[in-house]
Design a protein around this motif. Structure first.
Motif, mmCIF file in Angstrom:
data_model
loop_
_atom_site.group_PDB
_atom_site.id
_atom_site.type_symbol
_atom_site.label_atom_id
_atom_site.label_comp_id
_atom_site.label_asym_id
_atom_site.label_seq_id
_atom_site.Cartn_x
_atom_site.Cartn_y
_atom_site.Cartn_z
ATOM 1 N N GLU A 9 0.914 -1.195 -0.091
ATOM 2 C CA GLU A 9 -0.032 -0.107 0.083
ATOM 3 C C GLU A 9 0.965 1.256 0.194
ATOM 4 N N SER B 50 0.172 -2.183 -8.790
ATOM 5 C CA SER B 50 -0.836 -1.325 -9.176
ATOM 6 C C SER B 50 -2.098 -0.735 -7.990
ATOM 7 N N ASN B 51 -1.624 -1.604 -6.976
ATOM 8 C CA ASN B 51 -2.654 -1.319 -5.701
ATOM 9 C C ASN B 51 -2.054 -0.366 -4.880
ATOM 10 N N LYS C 18 -0.893 2.932 -2.761
ATOM 11 C CA LYS C 18 -1.861 4.048 -2.555
ATOM 12 C C LYS C 18 -0.895 5.352 -2.227
ATOM 13 N N ASN D 91 -4.560 3.414 -8.281
ATOM 14 C CA ASN D 91 -5.153 3.466 -6.946
ATOM 15 C C ASN D 91 -4.139 4.582 -5.963
ATOM 16 N N GLU E 134 -3.307 7.690 -4.311
ATOM 17 C CA GLU E 134 -3.975 8.629 -3.526
ATOM 18 C C GLU E 134 -3.001 9.837 -2.951
ATOM 19 N N LYS F 237 -7.041 9.193 -9.077
ATOM 20 C CA LYS F 237 -7.539 9.293 -7.858
ATOM 21 C C LYS F 237 -6.594 9.979 -6.908
#
Length: 296
Positions: free
Chosen positions: A143, A163-164, A166, A187, A189, A212
């Motif tokens: 993450e 790809s995940n 954040k 993803n 943020e 995002k």
């Protein structure tokens, strides 16, 4: 009973232990079977003792020898400011969630990282000897990623981050032309760019990037022109600029991002400060009283 054994036997219920320097560590950890947190300058060659409840291990100094870990089934968070040797990779360490401080120098180090498939947070220092960024796409649960680059003017052929992811923080000599790959992370943020080697470069973003992203911090960046649009950061809420003295202005288009709540400017040149105030004034003319601008 020796002095070290006596001290440890009295402290067998201790849960947090911190050594400030090498001289403080003497004897054995054998009796500390309730220890949860251990901070130590340099690991002994063998982590002996019953440390089956240890969850946090912080090694504060680089190690010249490869320690041997044993009996650490609950270890989840490790700070280790050195290269990782596969000699101490054992099945018990595969459940690590946080790994920080490690040095990545070649393809062997990348392979070792594959031994930690459950990592959620990774902080590493990158010092490759060839033009390849480590492929971290296999860390499917990651993450948060922080990478510091210690090489100059490298032309990466490609970059493969999970790809995940954040939250991403990049420091040092990361090439400007690879920013488009960062923008396509679906993803992402939070993005922090610090002291990247953008001297004389222009940073241009595109419609399919940063879809995002909520938080963007630019610190000590030396690119000259920032070509962007409100459509390139459609969900941005907070923009922070610190010590960015080379590019001309904050693009006025960013003021029209409907989600933008705050622009912060610290230790930047006068042109940046003026452009921030101009954005605020333009938004007030359009009835947007919610946007806050902080200038220090």
């Amino acid at each position: 009973m020796s002095e070290s054994l006596f001290i440890n036997s009295r402290l067998r219920l201790l849960r947090v232990l911190k050594f400030s320097d090498r001289k403080d560590y003497k004897g054995t950890l054998e009796f500390l079977d309730q220890l949860r947190y251990l901070e130590i300058p340099c690991l002994p060659w063998k982590m002996s003792g019953r440390l089956e409840n240890l969850e946090f291990l912080f090694v504060t100094e680089p190690n010249s020898i490869d320690p041997v870990f044993s009996n650490l089934p609950k270890l989840r968070h490790l700070y280790y400011p050195s290269r990782i040797s596969e000699d101490w990779i054992i099945p018990q360490t595969h459940s690590l969630e946080t790994l920080s401080g490690v040095l990545v120098c070649d393809l062997d180090d990348e392979k070792i990282l594959r031994c930690f498939p459950h990592l959620r947070h990774l902080k590493c220092n990158y010092d490759y000897s060839w033009n390849d960024c480590p492929d971290l796409s296999f860390l499917t649960q990651l993450e948060s990623l922080t990478m510091t680059f210690y090489i100059r003017r490298v032309k990466f052929r490609e970059i493969n981050f999970p790809s995940n992811i954040k939250k991403l923080s990049l420091h040092g000599d990361f090439p400007c032309e690879m920013m488009s790959s960062i923008g396509k992370l679906p993803n992402l943020e939070i993005l922090k760019l610090d002291s990247l080697d953008f001297v004389g470069e222009d940073w241009s973003t595109n419609d399919d990037e940063f879809q995002k992203l909520k938080f963007l911090k630019l610190r000590y960046l030396e690119f000259e022109q920032w070509n962007t649009s409100e459509d390139h950061f459609p969900t941005l809420e907070r923009l922070v600029l610190e010590s960015c003295n080379y590019f001309e202005s904050i693009p006025s288009e960013l003021g029209y991002i409907p989600t933008l709540q705050m622009i912060e400017v610290y230790s930047c040149g006068i042109s940046i400060r003026k452009s921030a105030m101009k954005i605020k004034e333009e938004q007030e003319e359009y009835g947007n009283e919610e946007l806050k601008v902080i200038i220090n």
